[in-house]
Design a protein around this motif. Structure first.
Motif, PDB file in Angstrom:
ATOM      1  N   LYS A 125       6.688  -7.172  10.830  1.00 46.59           N
ATOM      2  CA  LYS A 125       7.291  -7.461   9.527  1.00 46.59           C
ATOM      3  C   LYS A 125       6.313  -7.136   8.395  1.00 46.59           C
ATOM      4  O   LYS A 125       6.669  -6.504   7.395  1.00 46.59           O
ATOM      5  N   LEU A 126       5.050  -7.571   8.560  1.00 48.21           N
ATOM      6  CA  LEU A 126       4.056  -7.330   7.520  1.00 48.21           C
ATOM      7  C   LEU A 126       3.699  -5.855   7.430  1.00 48.21           C
ATOM      8  O   LEU A 126       3.475  -5.323   6.340  1.00 48.21           O
ATOM      9  N   SER A 127       3.672  -5.172   8.575  1.00 48.77           N
ATOM     10  CA  SER A 127       3.402  -3.736   8.568  1.00 48.77           C
ATOM     11  C   SER A 127       4.505  -3.007   7.813  1.00 48.77           C
ATOM     12  O   SER A 127       4.238  -2.120   6.980  1.00 48.77           O
ATOM     13  N   ALA A 128       5.767  -3.386   8.064  1.00 49.86           N
ATOM     14  CA  ALA A 128       6.896  -2.759   7.366  1.00 49.86           C
ATOM     15  C   ALA A 128       6.867  -3.062   5.872  1.00 49.86           C
ATOM     16  O   ALA A 128       7.392  -2.287   5.068  1.00 49.86           O
ATOM     17  N   ALA A 129       6.255  -4.189   5.496  1.00 47.58           N
ATOM     18  CA  ALA A 129       6.162  -4.563   4.079  1.00 47.58           C
ATOM     19  C   ALA A 129       4.994  -3.889   3.378  1.00 47.58           C
ATOM     20  O   ALA A 129       4.817  -4.055   2.167  1.00 47.58           O
ATOM     21  N   GLY A 130       4.174  -3.144   4.137  1.00 50.70           N
ATOM     22  CA  GLY A 130       3.070  -2.416   3.523  1.00 50.70           C
ATOM     23  C   GLY A 130       1.737  -3.133   3.545  1.00 50.70           C
ATOM     24  O   GLY A 130       0.824  -2.775   2.793  1.00 50.70           O
ATOM     25  N   ALA A 131       1.595  -4.150   4.410  1.00 43.65           N
ATOM     26  CA  ALA A 131       0.325  -4.879   4.486  1.00 43.65           C
ATOM     27  C   ALA A 131      -0.791  -3.951   4.950  1.00 43.65           C
ATOM     28  O   ALA A 131      -0.573  -3.102   5.827  1.00 43.65           O
ATOM     29  N   PRO A 132      -1.991  -4.089   4.395  1.00 43.91           N
ATOM     30  CA  PRO A 132      -3.096  -3.217   4.805  1.00 43.91           C
ATOM     31  C   PRO A 132      -3.600  -3.577   6.201  1.00 43.91           C
ATOM     32  O   PRO A 132      -3.362  -4.679   6.698  1.00 43.91           O
ATOM     33  N   GLU A 133      -4.321  -2.669   6.806  1.00 44.77           N
ATOM     34  CA  GLU A 133      -4.819  -2.858   8.173  1.00 44.77           C
ATOM     35  C   GLU A 133      -5.680  -4.111   8.292  1.00 44.77           C
ATOM     36  O   GLU A 133      -5.605  -4.834   9.288  1.00 44.77           O
ATOM     37  N   GLU A 134      -6.498  -4.390   7.267  1.00 49.63           N
ATOM     38  CA  GLU A 134      -7.382  -5.561   7.374  1.00 49.63           C
ATOM     39  C   GLU A 134      -6.598  -6.870   7.429  1.00 49.63           C
ATOM     40  O   GLU A 134      -7.107  -7.883   7.916  1.00 49.63           O
ATOM     41  N   HIS A 135      -5.357  -6.873   6.930  1.00 50.89           N
ATOM     42  CA  HIS A 135      -4.535  -8.083   7.033  1.00 50.89           C
ATOM     43  C   HIS A 135      -3.857  -8.168   8.396  1.00 50.89           C
ATOM     44  O   HIS A 135      -3.627  -9.263   8.902  1.00 50.89           O
ATOM     45  N   LEU A 136      -3.531  -7.040   8.994  1.00 50.40           N
ATOM     46  CA  LEU A 136      -2.857  -7.032  10.287  1.00 50.40           C
ATOM     47  C   LEU A 136      -3.828  -7.293  11.438  1.00 50.40           C
ATOM     48  O   LEU A 136      -3.432  -7.836  12.480  1.00 50.40           O
ATOM     49  N   ALA A 137      -5.097  -6.929  11.266  1.00 51.01           N
ATOM     50  CA  ALA A 137      -6.067  -7.028  12.362  1.00 51.01           C
ATOM     51  C   ALA A 137      -6.191  -8.435  12.951  1.00 51.01           C
ATOM     52  O   ALA A 137      -6.224  -8.587  14.180  1.00 51.01           O
ATOM     53  N   PRO A 138      -6.249  -9.510  12.137  1.00 50.42           N
ATOM     54  CA  PRO A 138      -6.356 -10.852  12.732  1.00 50.42           C
ATOM     55  C   PRO A 138      -5.158 -11.231  13.608  1.00 50.42           C
ATOM     56  O   PRO A 138      -5.315 -11.961  14.592  1.00 50.42           O
ATOM     57  N   LEU A 139      -3.963 -10.733  13.272  1.00 51.61           N
ATOM     58  CA  LEU A 139      -2.790 -11.016  14.098  1.00 51.61           C
ATOM     59  C   LEU A 139      -2.933 -10.359  15.465  1.00 51.61           C
ATOM     60  O   LEU A 139      -2.642 -10.971  16.508  1.00 51.61           O
ATOM     61  N   ARG A 140      -3.410  -9.105  15.470  1.00 45.12           N
ATOM     62  CA  ARG A 140      -3.614  -8.409  16.738  1.00 45.12           C
ATOM     63  C   ARG A 140      -4.694  -9.105  17.557  1.00 45.12           C
ATOM     64  O   ARG A 140      -4.586  -9.228  18.785  1.00 45.12           O
ATOM     65  N   ALA A 141      -5.743  -9.578  16.869  1.00 46.24           N
ATOM     66  CA  ALA A 141      -6.835 -10.247  17.573  1.00 46.24           C
ATOM     67  C   ALA A 141      -6.363 -11.555  18.199  1.00 46.24           C
ATOM     68  O   ALA A 141      -6.734 -11.896  19.330  1.00 46.24           O
ATOM     69  N   SER A 142      -5.525 -12.314  17.461  1.00 43.89           N
ATOM     70  CA  SER A 142      -4.995 -13.573  17.995  1.00 43.89           C
ATOM     71  C   SER A 142      -4.148 -13.315  19.228  1.00 43.89           C
ATOM     72  O   SER A 142      -4.244 -14.030  20.232  1.00 43.89           O
ATOM     73  N   ARG A 143      -3.335 -12.275  19.163  1.00 42.75           N
ATOM     74  CA  ARG A 143      -2.470 -11.956  20.303  1.00 42.75           C
ATOM     75  C   ARG A 143      -3.307 -11.529  21.505  1.00 42.75           C
ATOM     76  O   ARG A 143      -3.052 -11.934  22.636  1.00 42.75           O
ATOM     77  N   ALA A 144      -4.335 -10.719  21.254  1.00 40.82           N
ATOM     78  CA  ALA A 144      -5.176 -10.226  22.346  1.00 40.82           C
ATOM     79  C   ALA A 144      -5.972 -11.340  23.008  1.00 40.82           C
ATOM     80  O   ALA A 144      -6.198 -11.329  24.214  1.00 40.82           O
ATOM     81  N   SER A 145      -6.372 -12.349  22.197  1.00 42.10           N
ATOM     82  CA  SER A 145      -7.194 -13.440  22.735  1.00 42.10           C
ATOM     83  C   SER A 145      -6.368 -14.559  23.339  1.00 42.10           C
ATOM     84  O   SER A 145      -6.908 -15.474  23.964  1.00 42.10           O
TER      85      SER A 145
END
Length: 350
Positions: A125-145
């Motif tokens: 959702k945030l990616s589709a809204a144009g969020a920058p990579e630095e904002h998306l990275a913590p979400l990916r990290a939480s999912r990976a951990s």
């Protein structure tokens, strides 16, 4: 240890208890107590927090009752500063919990959802809204951990449904449910259809209104998109909210008991001010869209209570949701549209 509760008696078997919200500029939730012939009923309960619980129980004692005497809990909406302690109140008293079906569904969905599914949805959702990579990275990290805990997973499921337009089953009282979606899909106000205790002193209006977060004396509630990964319905929560404001103004209550700040009078005037505020805000956002913007870029350009650089991570997600809700409204009104082929999607004024 909680401080002595600063309860306010409003007359006619109504009290308010300010219950603190931890680390929140709002300060507290006003939990309201309504006497009935079967015992006290609470309207909202406050945040699920030990200090909040201590304050609530001390407040009930100051009102001449106790948590074990509570007969029922009416939840204006599912947010944790309103519904958080409902389950603990039920455990301590055997009280029922009532909520509008739409918000009960949110509680059920949050309890049952696979947490990683929500992280994937939020990232998309945030990616589709144009969020920058630095904002998306913590979400990916939480999912990976595997750190996927979500707020609201412990929220209590209600026992009863608050049905719009119907009187609540409260012996000795006339309290009618008014559906006011916008802040949440199932937000309700509760209209006490009884003469105001000061009616004999010339107090104008019709009864009293417990307004939750729908109508507040000085601030406007957050209006964002209702989150559901499995529902692709195009909704217009800001339009819902504005329509709901008109519904409350038509009631013309003598006094309003909001869940934050303080009790106030002249609900129609407050509604007019809010309608004007939102019309001005929509006009201002449309002016920003002379240059095509993503929802994220629009949120960065909007006026908040602090500069964008100082807005915390989680609050930025909320801000983008509010920007999207305003964009939905502008599109529905024919004042803006998506730019064909843009990725992430940008919007421009028309």
């Amino acid at each position: 240890m909680a401080q002595v509760a600063r309860v306010t008696e409003h007359g006619g078997g109504v009290w308010s208890i300010p219950v603190p919200i931890p680390d929140n500029p709002l300060g507290h939730t006003l939990v309201h107590l309504l006497d009935t012939d079967r015992g006290p009923v609470l309207i909202d309960t406050g945040w699920d927090d030990p200090t909040a619980w201590d304050t609530l129980t001390a407040g009930l004692a100051a009102c001449g009752t106790s948590v074990s005497d509570v007969h029922g809990v009416l939840v204006t909406h599912h947010h944790p500063d309103h519904h958080g302690l409902s389950g603990q109140v039920r455990e301590a008293s055997g009280a029922w919990i009532a909520m509008h079906a739409a918000d009960a569904q949110v509680v059920r969905r949050t309890r049952e959802a696979e947490p990683s599914r929500w992280l994937v949805y939020l990232e998309e959702k945030l990616s589709a809204a144009g969020a920058p990579e630095e904002h998306l990275a913590p979400l990916r990290a939480s999912r990976a951990s595997g750190r996927t805990g979500l707020p609201g997973q412990r929220a209590a499921l209600p026992d009863r449904e608050i049905v719009p337009g119907e009187l609540l089953d409260l012996p000795g009282r006339r309290l009618r449910a008014v559906w006011t979606p916008g802040h949440t899909p199932g937000h309700v106000c509760l209209h006490l259809e009884e003469a105001h205790p000061a009616a004999g002193e010339g107090m104008p209006g019709h009864g009293r209104l417990f307004s939750g977060d729908h109508l507040l004396p000085e601030i406007t509630p957050h209006i964002g998109l209702y989150e559901d990964p499995d529902d692709t319905t195009v909704i217009d929560p800001l339009g819902d909210y504005l329509d709901s404001l008109e519904r409350v103004a038509a009631l013309a209550p003598a006094e309003v008991f909001p869940a934050h700040q303080y009790a106030f009078t002249d609900a129609p005037a407050r509604v007019r001010a809010l309608l004007s505020h939102h019309e001005e805000r929509l006009a201002g956002l449309r002016a920003l869209l002379t240059t095509p913007l993503t929802p994220w870029q629009l949120a960065e350009s909007m006026e908040w209570n602090r500069p964008w650089e100082q807005i915390p991570y989680g609050s930025r997600n909320i801000a983008v949701s509010e920007a999207e809700a305003h964009l939905r409204r502008l599109v529905k009104l024919g004042r803006a549209e998506a730019v064909p082929g843009s990725d992430p999607v940008t919007y421009h004024a028309i």
